[in-house]
Scaffold this active site. Structure first.
Site, short mmCIF file in Angstrom:
data_model
loop_
_atom_site.label_atom_id
_atom_site.label_comp_id
_atom_site.label_asym_id
_atom_site.label_seq_id
_atom_site.Cartn_x
_atom_site.Cartn_y
_atom_site.Cartn_z
N ASP A 128 9.01 -1.94 -1.86
CA ASP A 128 9.26 -1.08 -3.16
C ASP A 128 10.50 -0.62 -2.80
O ASP A 128 11.18 -0.15 -3.79
CB ASP A 128 8.17 0.01 -3.10
CG ASP A 128 6.84 -0.58 -3.61
OD1 ASP A 128 6.69 -0.58 -4.91
OD2 ASP A 128 6.06 -1.12 -2.83
N ARG B 208 2.47 -2.44 -12.19
CA ARG B 208 2.90 -1.79 -10.92
C ARG B 208 3.47 -3.12 -10.19
O ARG B 208 3.57 -4.10 -10.58
CB ARG B 208 1.77 -1.33 -10.18
CG ARG B 208 0.19 -1.84 -10.08
CD ARG B 208 0.16 -3.16 -9.70
NE ARG B 208 0.71 -3.39 -8.30
CZ ARG B 208 0.68 -4.55 -7.90
NH1 ARG B 208 0.54 -5.75 -8.56
NH2 ARG B 208 1.31 -4.89 -6.62
N GLY B 209 4.34 -2.76 -9.05
CA GLY B 209 5.00 -3.71 -8.26
C GLY B 209 6.32 -3.52 -8.70
O GLY B 209 6.95 -3.38 -9.97
N ARG C 289 7.47 7.34 -11.16
CA ARG C 289 7.32 6.54 -9.88
C ARG C 289 8.33 6.99 -9.05
O ARG C 289 9.57 6.52 -9.23
CB ARG C 289 6.97 5.29 -9.71
CG ARG C 289 5.70 4.74 -10.67
CD ARG C 289 4.51 5.14 -10.22
NE ARG C 289 4.04 4.62 -8.75
CZ ARG C 289 3.67 3.33 -8.49
NH1 ARG C 289 3.61 2.54 -9.25
NH2 ARG C 289 3.30 3.09 -7.03
#
Length: 348
Positions: A244, A55-56, A98
């Site tokens: 993000d 993630r990130g 995502r």
């Protein structure tokens, strides 16, 4: 497990030449266990992205690139036309994991575009892998530039409040927000970090504190609900977060960021965003972006322990949107941008 040097920690995500697979640090196991897992199929990589093993935003950009390289490696296509069809299917699968993080699609599209220069199937595989590796290498260099441009905002002795994890584990290495902290420390400044727990998945308490402790950077963990009181007590010199997705009007980041921006504004504390140019969505605005909704059980349970009635209604968005008027500056690999934030200037 405590690591004794940076060399002990592998990159967050990389390519394994021997097995033609994507290897990554499983962040769902931290801080109890540091484990590197191998994704040999596209479905296993998609699962790793969905479940937040990786993630990130910057790390997801690399995951998107390596995902297309993996799909190219696995494709049994005999000609470029067939391979292109296979990779478009893979691209759709990766992008669907995502919805809010812009870097994932950016990494996917960058590798797909690079393959258009291929003359044959093996050439496409080679180009895909090289482009994915370039994304990973550039991410580290980009983060170092963000750190370089951002250190001027941190004074010796400062305490910096951060939310979620925008460190090396959110990137291939080094970090965005925490990369600024690392760069300031490299300059000889003493910097302390206040890490908010970041409910409900606790990326702050599980990942940020662990990461900083590996590098022996002073860190104090606080409950999310204590941030305002910490500011009121004079414990916070600045707020420094990642992003993000950055559109014309807002910064999308982990849920809770918006609240910190309001609290910082109320207490006249600077609120900085650190992110690469690849996180900018130059055509988007708040209303055009679909915010990812997470599993309601992330709030009803903590591991195996039930925290709320099983049938209670839950609203669990992964991200919120911080308006630009709450942002003091955006620190990027192309320099620092101040309000009013005109994204056309970023493209120059």
């Amino acid at each position: 497990m405590m690591f004794t040097s940076e060399s002990d920690l592998m990159r967050t995500i990389d390519w394994n030449e021997e097995s033609n697979s994507v290897v990554l640090v499983d962040q769902t196991l931290l801080p109890q266990e540091y484990k590197v897992i191998e994704c040999k199929t596209l479905s296993s990589l998609c699962e790793a992205i969905k479940s937040l093993r990786i993630r990130g935003a910057p790390a997801l950009g690399a995951a998107g690139g390596f995902g297309i390289a993996l799909a190219a490696s696995l494709s049994g296509a005999k000609d470029l036309e067939s391979m292109t069809r296979d990779l478009k299917v893979a691209a759709k699968a990766l992008k669907s994991t995502r919805s809010t993080a812009v870097n994932l699609g950016w990494g996917v599209d960058r590798v797909l575009n690079a393959i258009s220069d291929a003359f044959d199937v093996q050439g496409a595989r080679d180009i895909a892998l090289q482009e994915a590796r370039d994304i990973a290498e550039e991410d580290i260099a980009t983060n170092k530039l963000i750190g370089k441009y951002g250190t001027k905002f941190l004074k010796d002795g400062d305490s910096v409040l951060t939310h979620c994890n925008a460190g090396r584990l959110a990137c291939v290495d080094w970090g965005t927000a925490l990369g600024v902290v690392r760069s300031a420390i490299e300059e000889g400044k003493e910097i302390k970090v206040i890490a908010c727990e970041t409910r409900p998945l606790n990326q702050g308490s599980r990942i940020t504190t662990w990461e900083l402790m590996q590098d022996k950077i002073p860190v104090t963990l606080i409950a999310d609900s204590m941030a305002g009181w910490a500011m009121h007590q004079g414990l916070v010199d600045s707020v420094l977060v990642g992003a993000d997705r950055i559109t014309q009007d807002v910064v999308f980041n982990k849920i809770g960021t918006y609240t910190h921006s309001i609290l910082a504004k109320e207490h006249e504390i600077p609120f900085y965003v650190a992110a690469p140019i690849s996180t900018f969505d130059f055509k988007g605005w708040e209303g055009s972006v679909k915010i990812e909704m997470r599993d309601p059980d992330e709030l009803r349970f903590s591991g195996c322990q039930q925290l709320a009635p099983k049938d209670v209604e839950v609203y669990n968005p992964a991200f919120d949107a911080t308006p630009m008027e709450n942002v003091t500056a955006i620190i990027t690999d192309k320099g620092v941008f101040y309000p009013p934030f005109l994204l056309d200037e970023v493209l120059v």
